[in-house]
Enzyme design. Structure first.
Site, PDB file in Angstrom:
ATOM      1  N   MET A 156      -0.317  -0.043   4.942  1.00 31.00           N
ATOM      2  CA  MET A 156      -1.372  -1.051   5.033  1.00 31.00           C
ATOM      3  C   MET A 156      -2.190  -0.887   6.316  1.00 31.00           C
ATOM      4  O   MET A 156      -3.271  -1.456   6.447  1.00 31.00           O
ATOM      5  CB  MET A 156      -0.756  -2.456   5.023  1.00 31.00           C
ATOM      6  CG  MET A 156      -0.312  -2.955   3.674  1.00 31.00           C
ATOM      7  SD  MET A 156       0.063  -4.730   3.802  1.00 31.00           S
ATOM      8  CE  MET A 156       0.655  -5.063   2.151  1.00 31.00           C
TER       9      MET A 156
ATOM     10  N   THR B 123       1.330  -7.992  12.714  1.00 29.17           N
ATOM     11  CA  THR B 123       1.542  -6.563  12.994  1.00 29.17           C
ATOM     12  C   THR B 123       1.860  -6.283  14.459  1.00 29.17           C
ATOM     13  O   THR B 123       2.770  -5.507  14.777  1.00 29.17           O
ATOM     14  CB  THR B 123       0.321  -5.753  12.527  1.00 29.17           C
ATOM     15  OG1 THR B 123       0.068  -6.092  11.165  1.00 29.17           O
ATOM     16  CG2 THR B 123       0.569  -4.267  12.623  1.00 29.17           C
TER      17      THR B 123
ATOM     18  N   SER C  78       0.867  -1.184   0.000  1.00 33.08           N
ATOM     19  CA  SER C  78       0.000   0.000   0.000  1.00 33.08           C
ATOM     20  C   SER C  78       0.892   1.218   0.000  1.00 33.08           C
ATOM     21  O   SER C  78       1.885   1.259   0.737  1.00 33.08           O
ATOM     22  CB  SER C  78      -0.889   0.036   1.245  1.00 33.08           C
ATOM     23  OG  SER C  78      -1.805  -1.032   1.230  1.00 33.08           O
TER      24      SER C  78
ATOM     25  N   ASN D  99       0.553   4.919   0.760  1.00 31.64           N
ATOM     26  CA  ASN D  99      -0.242   6.027   1.314  1.00 31.64           C
ATOM     27  C   ASN D  99       0.244   6.274   2.725  1.00 31.64           C
ATOM     28  O   ASN D  99       0.840   5.389   3.340  1.00 31.64           O
ATOM     29  CB  ASN D  99      -1.723   5.622   1.368  1.00 31.64           C
ATOM     30  CG  ASN D  99      -1.942   4.319   2.107  1.00 31.64           C
ATOM     31  OD1 ASN D  99      -1.849   3.235   1.507  1.00 31.64           O
ATOM     32  ND2 ASN D  99      -2.203   4.388   3.386  1.00 31.64           N
TER      33      ASN D  99
ATOM     34  N   ASN E 259       7.404  -6.275   9.323  1.00 30.71           N
ATOM     35  CA  ASN E 259       7.292  -7.737   9.364  1.00 30.71           C
ATOM     36  C   ASN E 259       8.560  -8.414   8.855  1.00 30.71           C
ATOM     37  O   ASN E 259       8.839  -9.561   9.195  1.00 30.71           O
ATOM     38  CB  ASN E 259       6.086  -8.194   8.540  1.00 30.71           C
ATOM     39  CG  ASN E 259       4.790  -7.576   9.051  1.00 30.71           C
ATOM     40  OD1 ASN E 259       4.702  -7.199  10.219  1.00 30.71           O
ATOM     41  ND2 ASN E 259       3.795  -7.456   8.184  1.00 30.71           N
TER      42      ASN E 259
ATOM     43  N   HIS F 109       1.312 -10.968   4.713  1.00 35.33           N
ATOM     44  CA  HIS F 109       2.107 -11.058   5.948  1.00 35.33           C
ATOM     45  C   HIS F 109       3.545 -11.446   5.617  1.00 35.33           C
ATOM     46  O   HIS F 109       4.064 -12.423   6.139  1.00 35.33           O
ATOM     47  CB  HIS F 109       1.490 -12.101   6.892  1.00 35.33           C
ATOM     48  CG  HIS F 109       0.107 -11.771   7.354  1.00 35.33           C
ATOM     49  ND1 HIS F 109      -0.724 -12.680   7.974  1.00 35.33           N
ATOM     50  CD2 HIS F 109      -0.605 -10.605   7.298  1.00 35.33           C
ATOM     51  CE1 HIS F 109      -1.881 -12.108   8.277  1.00 35.33           C
ATOM     52  NE2 HIS F 109      -1.842 -10.847   7.863  1.00 35.33           N
TER      53      HIS F 109
HETATM   54  C1  LIG Z   1      -6.490  -5.586   3.634  1.00 30.79           C
HETATM   55  C2  LIG Z   1      -5.416  -5.889   4.643  1.00 30.79           C
HETATM   56  C3  LIG Z   1      -5.755  -6.567   5.811  1.00 30.79           C
HETATM   57  C4  LIG Z   1      -4.763  -6.851   6.757  1.00 30.79           C
HETATM   58  N1  LIG Z   1      -5.144  -7.420   7.941  1.00 30.79           N
HETATM   59  C5  LIG Z   1      -4.219  -7.630   8.903  1.00 30.79           C
HETATM   60  C6  LIG Z   1      -4.614  -8.099  10.187  1.00 30.79           C
HETATM   61  O1  LIG Z   1      -5.805  -8.282  10.469  1.00 30.79           O
HETATM   62  N2  LIG Z   1      -3.648  -8.312  11.115  1.00 30.79           N
HETATM   63  C7  LIG Z   1      -2.327  -8.086  10.863  1.00 30.79           C
HETATM   64  O2  LIG Z   1      -1.488  -8.297  11.744  1.00 30.79           O
HETATM   65  N3  LIG Z   1      -1.935  -7.594   9.648  1.00 30.79           N
HETATM   66  C8  LIG Z   1      -2.841  -7.355   8.691  1.00 30.79           C
HETATM   67  N4  LIG Z   1      -2.453  -6.817   7.491  1.00 30.79           N
HETATM   68  C9  LIG Z   1      -1.034  -6.501   7.309  1.00 30.79           C
HETATM   69  C10 LIG Z   1      -0.699  -5.215   8.064  1.00 30.79           C
HETATM   70  O3  LIG Z   1      -1.421  -4.153   7.544  1.00 30.79           O
HETATM   71  C11 LIG Z   1       0.807  -4.993   8.004  1.00 30.79           C
HETATM   72  O4  LIG Z   1       1.411  -6.048   8.756  1.00 30.79           O
HETATM   73  C12 LIG Z   1       1.234  -3.663   8.613  1.00 30.79           C
HETATM   74  O5  LIG Z   1       0.596  -2.566   8.041  1.00 30.79           O
HETATM   75  C13 LIG Z   1       2.752  -3.513   8.450  1.00 30.79           C
HETATM   76  O6  LIG Z   1       3.126  -2.253   8.974  1.00 30.79           O
HETATM   77  P1  LIG Z   1       4.412  -1.500   8.470  1.00 30.79           P
HETATM   78  O7  LIG Z   1       4.391  -0.168   9.143  1.00 30.79           O
HETATM   79  O8  LIG Z   1       5.597  -2.359   8.674  1.00 30.79           O
HETATM   80  O9  LIG Z   1       4.258  -1.363   6.887  1.00 30.79           O
HETATM   81  P2  LIG Z   1       3.156  -0.666   5.996  1.00 30.79           P
HETATM   82  O10 LIG Z   1       1.899  -0.487   6.754  1.00 30.79           O
HETATM   83  O11 LIG Z   1       3.091  -1.441   4.747  1.00 30.79           O
HETATM   84  O12 LIG Z   1       3.759   0.784   5.702  1.00 30.79           O
HETATM   85  C14 LIG Z   1       4.919   0.946   4.935  1.00 30.79           C
HETATM   86  C15 LIG Z   1       4.909   2.349   4.353  1.00 30.79           C
HETATM   87  O13 LIG Z   1       6.198   2.623   3.778  1.00 30.79           O
HETATM   88  C16 LIG Z   1       6.005   3.488   2.670  1.00 30.79           C
HETATM   89  N5  LIG Z   1       7.228   3.410   1.832  1.00 30.79           N
HETATM   90  C17 LIG Z   1       7.702   2.341   1.148  1.00 30.79           C
HETATM   91  N6  LIG Z   1       8.867   2.653   0.551  1.00 30.79           N
HETATM   92  C18 LIG Z   1       9.128   3.943   0.845  1.00 30.79           C
HETATM   93  C19 LIG Z   1      10.198   4.834   0.507  1.00 30.79           C
HETATM   94  N7  LIG Z   1      11.254   4.438  -0.209  1.00 30.79           N
HETATM   95  N8  LIG Z   1      10.126   6.113   0.956  1.00 30.79           N
HETATM   96  C20 LIG Z   1       9.071   6.536   1.701  1.00 30.79           C
HETATM   97  N9  LIG Z   1       8.043   5.715   2.055  1.00 30.79           N
HETATM   98  C21 LIG Z   1       8.082   4.434   1.643  1.00 30.79           C
HETATM   99  C22 LIG Z   1       4.747   2.957   2.024  1.00 30.79           C
HETATM  100  O14 LIG Z   1       4.130   3.944   1.217  1.00 30.79           O
HETATM  101  C23 LIG Z   1       3.899   2.569   3.235  1.00 30.79           C
HETATM  102  O15 LIG Z   1       3.030   3.602   3.615  1.00 30.79           O
HETATM  103  C24 LIG Z   1      -3.410  -6.494   6.527  1.00 30.79           C
HETATM  104  C25 LIG Z   1      -3.074  -5.803   5.357  1.00 30.79           C
HETATM  105  C26 LIG Z   1      -4.064  -5.495   4.422  1.00 30.79           C
HETATM  106  C27 LIG Z   1      -3.689  -4.736   3.184  1.00 30.79           C
END
Ligand SMILES: Cc1cc2nc3c(=O)[nH]c(=O)nc-3n(C[C@H](O)[C@H](O)[C@H](O)COP(=O)(O)OP(=O)(O)OC[C@H]3O[C@@H](n4cnc5c(N)ncnc54)[C@H](O)[C@@H]3O)c2cc1C
Length: 510
Positions: A121, A489, A115, A117, A477, A443
């Protein structure tokens, strides 16, 4: 050149504004209030308050925000007609690469998504937030330390076991699940309500947790801009370093194409499990384990119609606004937890006992999703291209990935579990159990994994500090080193809590 609107130097740069980047920023801010923190995300800000879960928005606003999260390449985004939705890319996500008709579903991870934004995610997720158990936990972290970090993570995500009030349908489902599976568990563990990141609201749907809740006061657009800023549509293209020290990063404001160098005392990259290793690789930081040990949880899905099952009356839909997302209609979510050695899947069972349509008699529907613990192998990996770029101009990624016999046996067990539940409930299949394409769990883990020693099989230490660096940290992750079936998460936020403590100590010289 520096960007006119951003400071030329900060104490901490956080790349990525999902739940993990947000937890890093919040914990460092709380520990070191004078620290100047900049969080950048390549995607747009969707809501005034940063990182609000889209499930809390009215249906039309949600649909618009989902479309804005789907990246730059229309060929990788779910179509308006629902193309790709469900088995491949959910709304609000986009595929790593366009889908090729007829390609094998379990090789190469064809359903890998991301995602793009503010909030990542974390504004789209289903908020399922159970703790890792048994062999899912990190064996080389002291159990007490991991438990403390998990407790902080549960507080940040406001995890509750009481998201939904009991219903007759939920009671029936729980009873049947208990009869089938409770015998497999050690004392103290059993099937039960799913821990969810939300605030229960009597008579209404729960309020879902996005990174806004993790950020707390920092999510406010008017937050202390001197000390904390979120720069949206601002991409980190490269980390800058000398020897063991990261000195800053090369950032690009995407709408204008303005590139500028930012100085930072510490950098934390939480840009998801695919793009975190991509950024390190693009920066010339390429430890042997980078992008390897990629694992996803094989996902088996089914749904049932339980004729004559208990339902709530038509009026029970109350204030629910059905925005085309089945989760809007959910009335209960339950878990069949992981346990070694008997239960190598983590099961999620959802009840819907109100009607999707105004005035139509309700029926009981039961949705099931099983996630399996995958065998971890170094050869499951991301290959970064030296010649091809992705839609953001970063090194193109090819995923090498496959399921082993043990993984397929786990998926077979998932199918049998779901069939046993259908039989126990007397349900008829709407969709019989199906192993979804690799990547569909969303995941992804292991690509910047944590390890106890710098021996070539890990990327970071137990504080998420990249081996060979004093002030570069990774989150998300990808850091999880174990084979897990649990939704990751909460686990990743807990590991980020450890990283934040180390970053805070580094900034204060403690
Ligand atoms: C529909 C859906 C349902 C889900 N349900 C679950 C659930 O019920 N339980 C659960 O544990 N997990 C669930 N997940 C997974 C969960 O959303 C992720 O595990 C979690 O969001 C990971 O968090 P994060 O901050 O590591 O990464 P993310 O939330 O993916 O955020 C990473 C961010 O980095 C940004 N980025 C990437 N590269 C760059 C760059 N070079 N420069 C600047 N920005 C950058 C991206 O734009 C993004 O916004 C679900 C995901 C989806 C899509």
């Amino acid at each position: 050149m520096s960007c006119p609107d951003l400071p030329p130097a900060v104490d901490l740069l956080v790349v990525g504004s999902g739940p993990v980047g947000s937890a890093l920023a919040r914990r460092v801010h709380d520990a070191v209030p004078h620290a100047r923190i900049l969080m950048v995300d390549l995607g747009p800000r969707l809501t005034g308050q940063a990182g609000v879960h889209l499930g809390n928005l009215p249906a039309q606003d949600r649909a618009t925000a989902q479309r804005r999260s789907q990246g730059r390449d229309p060929g990788t985004a779910p179509g308006e007609d629902g193309t790709l939705v469900k088995k491949y890319a959910d709304r609000g996500t986009h595929l790593l690469r366009p889908r090729r008709e007829g390609e094998p579903e379990q090789d190469g991870m064809p359903a890998a998504v991301m995602s793009s934004n503010v909030g990542g995610m974390g504004v789209h997720w289903a908020c399922t937030a159970p703790r890792p158990l048994d062999s899912e936990r990190v064996p080389f972290l002291p159990p007490g330390a991991l438990d403390r970090a998990l407790t902080v993570a549960e507080d940040l995500l406001t995890v509750t076991h009481d998201a939904y009030p009991p219903t007759p349908a939920g009671d029936l489902v729980l009873k049947k699940l208990g009869e089938l599976f409770d015998g497999d568990y050690p004392p103290g563990r059993q099937v039960g309500p799913m821990p969810l990141a939300c605030t229960p609201r009597p008579g209404r749907r729960p309020r879902w947790v996005g990174p806004d809740v993790v950020l707390g006061p920092l999510a406010d657009a008017g937050a202390d801009r001197g000390r904390f800023r979120i720069a949206d549509e601002t991409m980190c293209r490269r980390l800058l370093f000398t020897g063991r020290k990261v000195t800053g990063a090369l950032l690009e404001h995407l709408p204008t194409g303005t590139e500028f160098a930012l100085r930072a005392s510490a950098v934390a990259v939480a840009a998801d499990a695919l793009r975190t290793p991509q950024l390190l690789w693009a920066s010339g930081i390429r430890p042997e384990a980078l992008g390897r040990y990629l694992n996803d949880q094989p996902k088996t899905v089914s749904s049932l119609h339980v004729k004559d099952g208990p339902t709530l009356g038509v009026g029970a839909r109350g204030s629910v606004e059905f925005g085309g997302d089945i989760r809007d209609l959910e009335t209960g979510r339950f878990r069949v937890p992981f346990a070694d050695p008997a239960r190598r899947n983590h099961g999620q069972v959802m009840t819907i006992d109100t009607s999707p349509l105004e005035g139509v008699d309700p029926a009981l529907f039961v949705g099931m999703v099983w996630y399996g613990a995958k065998e971890i192998r170094a050869e499951d990996r991301i290959e970064f291209s030296t010649s091809e770029a992705d839609a953001y101009g970063m090194p193109g990624m090819t995923l090498h990935y496959g399921l082993t016999d043990r993984d397929l046996a786990g998926a077979e067990q998932a199918r049998k579990d779901q069939e046993a539940i259908a039989e126990a409930l007397g349900g008829e299949w709407l969709e019989s159990p199906e192993l979804f394409p690799a990547g569909s769990s969303k995941h992804y883990q292991g690509t910047v994994r944590m390890g106890p020693a710098d021996d070539g099989t890990s990327v970071c230490d137990t504080d998420c500090r990249v081996w060979g660096f004093d002030n570069l940290y990774v989150g998300g992750n990808g850091v999880i080193p174990t084979s897990t079936a649990v939704n990751p998460t909460l686990f990743s936020v807990a590991l980020a809590v450890r990283a934040a403590a180390a970053i805070g100590a580094g900034l204060t010289g403690a």
